[in-house]
Write a protein that holds these residues in place. Structure first.
Motif, mmCIF file in Angstrom:
data_model
loop_
_atom_site.group_PDB
_atom_site.id
_atom_site.type_symbol
_atom_site.label_atom_id
_atom_site.label_comp_id
_atom_site.label_asym_id
_atom_site.label_seq_id
_atom_site.Cartn_x
_atom_site.Cartn_y
_atom_site.Cartn_z
ATOM 1 N N GLY A 134 0.893 -1.120 0.023
ATOM 2 C CA GLY A 134 -0.103 -0.155 0.029
ATOM 3 C C GLY A 134 0.684 1.183 0.112
ATOM 4 N N GLY A 135 2.252 1.246 -0.251
ATOM 5 C CA GLY A 135 2.986 2.454 -0.312
ATOM 6 C C GLY A 135 2.816 3.599 0.884
ATOM 7 N N GLY A 136 2.410 2.861 1.909
ATOM 8 C CA GLY A 136 2.375 3.942 3.032
ATOM 9 C C GLY A 136 1.285 4.728 3.196
ATOM 10 N N ALA A 137 0.307 4.682 2.179
ATOM 11 C CA ALA A 137 -0.705 5.451 1.955
ATOM 12 C C ALA A 137 -1.789 5.798 3.069
ATOM 13 N N THR A 138 -2.193 7.080 3.368
ATOM 14 C CA THR A 138 -3.384 7.097 4.407
ATOM 15 C C THR A 138 -4.501 6.732 3.479
ATOM 16 N N GLU A 139 -5.400 5.862 4.332
ATOM 17 C CA GLU A 139 -6.811 5.548 3.849
ATOM 18 C C GLU A 139 -7.674 5.242 4.827
ATOM 19 N N LEU A 140 -9.066 5.587 4.829
ATOM 20 C CA LEU A 140 -10.180 5.598 5.747
ATOM 21 C C LEU A 140 -10.257 4.115 6.229
ATOM 22 N N GLN A 141 -10.020 3.774 7.499
ATOM 23 C CA GLN A 141 -10.104 2.213 7.630
ATOM 24 C C GLN A 141 -11.554 1.864 7.675
ATOM 25 N N ALA A 142 -11.649 0.385 7.433
ATOM 26 C CA ALA A 142 -12.867 -0.088 7.357
ATOM 27 C C ALA A 142 -13.739 -0.068 8.980
ATOM 28 N N GLY A 143 -14.884 0.405 8.727
ATOM 29 C CA GLY A 143 -15.722 0.301 9.916
ATOM 30 C C GLY A 143 -15.869 1.646 10.435
ATOM 31 N N HIS A 144 -15.264 2.588 9.759
ATOM 32 C CA HIS A 144 -15.186 4.137 10.300
ATOM 33 C C HIS A 144 -15.927 5.095 9.037
ATOM 34 N N SER A 145 -16.909 5.925 9.424
ATOM 35 C CA SER A 145 -17.434 6.738 8.540
ATOM 36 C C SER A 145 -16.499 7.861 8.086
ATOM 37 N N VAL A 146 -16.925 8.208 7.050
ATOM 38 C CA VAL A 146 -16.357 9.704 6.634
ATOM 39 C C VAL A 146 -16.403 10.851 7.590
ATOM 40 N N GLY A 147 -17.485 11.216 8.232
ATOM 41 C CA GLY A 147 -17.424 11.951 9.381
ATOM 42 C C GLY A 147 -16.648 11.495 10.435
ATOM 43 N N VAL A 148 -16.397 10.237 10.975
ATOM 44 C CA VAL A 148 -15.451 10.203 11.686
ATOM 45 C C VAL A 148 -14.001 10.370 11.571
ATOM 46 N N GLY A 149 -13.761 9.944 10.136
ATOM 47 C CA GLY A 149 -12.406 10.182 9.935
ATOM 48 C C GLY A 149 -12.222 11.541 9.880
ATOM 49 N N LEU A 150 -12.925 12.439 9.178
ATOM 50 C CA LEU A 150 -12.797 13.775 9.196
ATOM 51 C C LEU A 150 -12.694 14.204 10.731
ATOM 52 N N ALA A 151 -13.661 14.282 11.600
ATOM 53 C CA ALA A 151 -13.368 14.639 13.015
ATOM 54 C C ALA A 151 -11.974 13.977 13.420
ATOM 55 N N ALA A 152 -11.513 13.136 13.074
ATOM 56 C CA ALA A 152 -10.479 12.323 13.655
ATOM 57 C C ALA A 152 -9.033 13.310 13.237
ATOM 58 N N GLU A 153 -9.229 13.628 12.151
ATOM 59 C CA GLU A 153 -8.148 14.419 11.417
ATOM 60 C C GLU A 153 -8.071 15.984 12.054
ATOM 61 N N ILE A 154 -9.407 16.395 12.079
ATOM 62 C CA ILE A 154 -9.564 17.770 12.596
ATOM 63 C C ILE A 154 -8.874 17.593 13.973
ATOM 64 N N ILE A 155 -9.440 16.917 14.983
ATOM 65 C CA ILE A 155 -8.989 16.595 16.180
ATOM 66 C C ILE A 155 -7.407 16.497 16.360
ATOM 67 N N GLY A 156 -6.808 15.331 15.691
ATOM 68 C CA GLY A 156 -5.487 15.179 15.590
ATOM 69 C C GLY A 156 -4.494 16.475 15.081
ATOM 70 N N THR A 157 -5.109 17.108 14.291
ATOM 71 C CA THR A 157 -4.255 18.317 13.852
ATOM 72 C C THR A 157 -4.280 19.394 14.715
ATOM 73 N N PHE A 158 -5.440 19.621 15.395
ATOM 74 C CA PHE A 158 -5.750 20.682 16.417
ATOM 75 C C PHE A 158 -4.841 20.469 17.620
ATOM 76 N N VAL A 159 -4.538 19.143 17.854
ATOM 77 C CA VAL A 159 -3.456 18.868 18.907
ATOM 78 C C VAL A 159 -2.048 19.144 18.358
ATOM 79 N N LEU A 160 -1.861 18.934 17.254
ATOM 80 C CA LEU A 160 -0.550 19.139 16.626
ATOM 81 C C LEU A 160 -0.126 20.668 16.893
ATOM 82 N N VAL A 161 -1.168 21.425 15.885
ATOM 83 C CA VAL A 161 -0.983 23.087 15.806
ATOM 84 C C VAL A 161 -0.883 23.503 17.043
ATOM 85 N N TYR A 162 -1.940 23.217 18.086
ATOM 86 C CA TYR A 162 -2.040 23.760 19.430
ATOM 87 C C TYR A 162 -0.631 23.748 20.210
ATOM 88 N N THR A 163 -0.071 22.671 19.978
ATOM 89 C CA THR A 163 1.151 22.331 20.772
ATOM 90 C C THR A 163 2.268 23.249 20.223
#
Length: 264
Positions: A131-160
């Motif tokens: 898979g070339g190390g590509a980022t993909e939405l994992q099975a069992g998770h909706s688009v909304g959950v994936g988007l929220a995870a990216e928002i929260i994760g980036t918030f943690v990083l940029v806030y830091t």
């Protein structure tokens, strides 16, 4: 805009630093992911050794550790962004010019493509298979959950990033500039632990874009927009929270406006 930057060597030196840093970040990160998938491949390891490969923890350390190293190395040259979302957040906070922000993002994306390309050259036999190390939405998770995870994760990083590089804090605590890369690297490490099972962890549009370009398969481009929209939204929220809530930028602006009107 600050077009005068285009005539300064320091500007181009910073672009080179961002390009090389992102290249190294993606090379180490993607190579680690592919190596782990190869070592833990059930077809090659029928016994299912639970200790095969570095595991989720090792992958998280690879990404977080490299950010720690690269921010330390490039912080005094380019600011050590290595991430379009970080650059975007700093742009919104007016800590970098528009020209510098745009060119940083271009350098970061080109560096990411080059880094993944280098990883493919070194792991030619396994790159596409795993898979070339590509980022993909994992099975069992909706688009909304994936988007929220990216928002929260980036918030943690940029806030830091904002907190670790706060000039007011640096003036009060002289050790902060030296230690800044450490909490930033740890933020990347912790976010990877939480979000790899959800989105594969982007929180860096250049990281996802570089892998998608080199792998160039449907699964890498499917829902790719999540890895741009999520990080940019998360970075914007972090910039607003730090500048206008914690640093009371909005209150100061209102007070300044009232004072200026009072003298009219």
């Amino acid at each position: 805009m600050d077009p005068k930057e285009l005539g300064k060597w320091s500007f181009y030196r910073a672009l080179i630093a961002e390009f090389v840093a992102t290249l190294l970040f993606l090379y180490i990160g993607v190579t680690t992911v592919i190596g782990y998938k190869h070592q833990s491949d059930p077809n090659l390891n029928p016994a299912g050794d639970p200790c095969g490969g570095v595991g989720l923890l090792g992958i998280s350390w690879a990404f977080g550790g490299m950010i720690f190293v690269l921010v330390y190395c490039t912080g005094g040259i380019s600011g050590g962004h290595i991430n379009p979302a970080v650059t975007f957040g700093l742009l919104l906070a007016r800590k970098v010019s528009l020209i510098r922000a745009v060119m940083y993002m271009v350098a970061q994306c080109l560096g990411a493509i080059s880094g993944v390309g280098l990883a493919k050259a070194f792991q030619k036999a396994y790159f596409v298979r795993y898979g070339g190390g590509a980022t993909e939405l994992q099975a069992g998770h909706s688009v909304g959950v994936g988007l929220a995870a990216e928002i929260i994760g980036t918030f943690v990083l940029v806030y830091t990033v904002f907190s670790a590089t706060d000039p007011k804090r640096s003036a009060r605590d002289s050790h902060v500039p030296v230690l800044a890369p450490l909490p930033i690297g740890f933020a990347v490490f912790m976010v990877h632990l939480a979000t790899i099972p959800i989105t594969g962890t982007g929180i860096n549009p250049a990281r996802s874009f570089g892998s998608a370009v080199i792998l160039n398969r449907h699964e890498a481009w499917h829902y790719h927009w999540i890895y741009w929209v999520g990080p940019f939204v998360g970075a914007a929220i972090a910039a607003f929270y730090h500048q206008y809530i914690l640093r009371a930028g909005a209150a100061k602006a209102i007070i300044s406006f009232k004072n200026s009107n009072a003298h009219v």
